[in-house]
Scaffold this motif. Structure first.
Motif, PDB file in Angstrom:
ATOM      1  N   SER A 219       0.808  -1.227   0.000  1.00 22.72           N
ATOM      2  CA  SER A 219       0.000   0.000   0.000  1.00 22.72           C
ATOM      3  C   SER A 219       0.841   1.278   0.000  1.00 22.72           C
ATOM      4  O   SER A 219       0.403   2.288  -0.552  1.00 22.72           O
ATOM      5  N   ALA A 220       2.026   1.271   0.565  1.00 26.11           N
ATOM      6  CA  ALA A 220       2.863   2.478   0.536  1.00 26.11           C
ATOM      7  C   ALA A 220       3.300   2.820  -0.892  1.00 26.11           C
ATOM      8  O   ALA A 220       3.662   3.954  -1.168  1.00 26.11           O
ATOM      9  N   LEU A 221       3.247   1.844  -1.782  1.00 22.19           N
ATOM     10  CA  LEU A 221       3.615   2.091  -3.183  1.00 22.19           C
ATOM     11  C   LEU A 221       2.396   2.272  -4.083  1.00 22.19           C
ATOM     12  O   LEU A 221       2.395   3.101  -4.983  1.00 22.19           O
ATOM     13  N   PHE A 222       1.356   1.463  -3.857  1.00 23.11           N
ATOM     14  CA  PHE A 222       0.219   1.417  -4.775  1.00 23.11           C
ATOM     15  C   PHE A 222      -1.026   2.108  -4.229  1.00 23.11           C
ATOM     16  O   PHE A 222      -2.026   2.201  -4.923  1.00 23.11           O
ATOM     17  N   GLY A 223      -0.995   2.567  -2.986  1.00 20.73           N
ATOM     18  CA  GLY A 223      -2.204   3.088  -2.365  1.00 20.73           C
ATOM     19  C   GLY A 223      -3.036   1.935  -1.814  1.00 20.73           C
ATOM     20  O   GLY A 223      -2.596   0.784  -1.844  1.00 20.73           O
ATOM     21  N   PRO A 224      -4.236   2.237  -1.310  1.00 14.24           N
ATOM     22  CA  PRO A 224      -5.060   1.196  -0.695  1.00 14.24           C
ATOM     23  C   PRO A 224      -5.374   0.065  -1.657  1.00 14.24           C
ATOM     24  O   PRO A 224      -5.474   0.300  -2.861  1.00 14.24           O
ATOM     25  N   ARG A 225      -5.527  -1.144  -1.113  1.00 12.06           N
ATOM     26  CA  ARG A 225      -5.855  -2.288  -1.968  1.00 12.06           C
ATOM     27  C   ARG A 225      -7.238  -2.124  -2.571  1.00 12.06           C
ATOM     28  O   ARG A 225      -8.140  -1.577  -1.955  1.00 12.06           O
ATOM     29  N   ARG A 226      -7.372  -2.624  -3.799  1.00 15.88           N
ATOM     30  CA  ARG A 226      -8.655  -2.536  -4.504  1.00 15.88           C
ATOM     31  C   ARG A 226      -9.404  -3.856  -4.399  1.00 15.88           C
ATOM     32  O   ARG A 226      -8.793  -4.890  -4.284  1.00 15.88           O
TER      33      ARG A 226
END
Ligand SMILES: *Cc1c(COP(=O)(O)O)cnc(C)c1O
Length: 227
Positions: A219-226
């Motif tokens: 999440s620190a790279l991609f943002g919150p999980r989808r």
């Protein structure tokens, strides 16, 4: 958010995580020996991943065989130097697919899986390096091999010709992770294993200071999980 903005921010997040890791390495006197950052792309589509590939990032992690099988073959065809890491719980009946898809498996946690992976590796003539996942907090609900079972699982895995290169852990949620990372570091030493896969978005700096060789950051790279 436009596509351009989202690719800019993915690149920025990668740069910021890399800067944190570099600073932690300085503090811990390991600037010449940094950990490998695995970008955990589970739940995120190819469009979210390609900006990191464009930045030159090569190591990615997934926790489900089926999701990885849908997403990665096309990406890897365009970028053959990518290394894909399996970090999630693995069912024995998916061992063949996992050996085919992945370059490293961080979640070897039981003898039956060692047997299935060993068979798949022999059949495919592909000896994928593995790490033993350890239930480091001795939690009832948590996957991973008990600390007291590491030596036996290591023997079993080696008996099936699996190259075991290290240990992996996920510390108990809501607790200070440092003591668990220190314990994994010591257990790896005790068993003569070089690699330590530990540290996620909330604690990769601490893990770097305590000797992680692989960080698994989502999440620190991609943002919150989808999804
Ligand atoms: C999802 C996942 C991660 C990454 O978690 P973040 O908190 O999003 O960084 C790391 N390790 C494993 C085993 C995971 O399943």
């Amino acid at each position: 958010m436009s596509e351009d903005n989202s690719s800019d921010s993915a690149a920025e997040r990668l740069a910021s995580v890399q800067a944190d890791i570099a600073a932690a390495c300085q503090r811990a006197n390991r600037a010449d020996n940094p950990p490998m950052l695995i970008a955990v792309s589970k739940t995120h589509p190819a469009e979210a991943i390609t900006p990191l590939i464009a930045q030159g990032h090569k190591d990615f992690g997934e926790n489900r065989v089926q999701e990885a099988a849908g997403k990665w073959p096309a990406l890897r065809e365009q970028h053959p130097d990518i290394r894909l890491h399996m970090i999630g719980q693995l069912q024995s009946n998916k061992a063949g697919d996992a050996v085919r898809l992945f370059d490293m498996i961080h979640s070897l946690d039981r003898p039956s899986l060692a047997k299935a992976l060993g068979k798949a590796m022999a059949e495919q003539q592909k000896h994928v390096p593995c790490l033993i996942q350890v239930n480091i907090g001795d939690e009832d609900q948590k996957g991973g091999c008990a600390v007291s079972d590491i030596a036996a699982l290591l023997d079993t895995a080696r008996g099936h010709d699996i190259p075991v290169i290290g240990l992996m852990c996920i510390p108990p949620a809501g607790r200070e992770p440092a003591p668990y990372f220190a314990l994994l570091d010591k257990l790896a030493d005790d068993h003569g294993l070089a690699q330590r896969s530990m540290g996620m978005s909330g604690d990769y700096v601490t893990a770097t200071e305590i000797g992680a060789t692989y960080l698994r950051v989502g999440s620190a790279l991609f943002g919150p999980r989808r999804g």
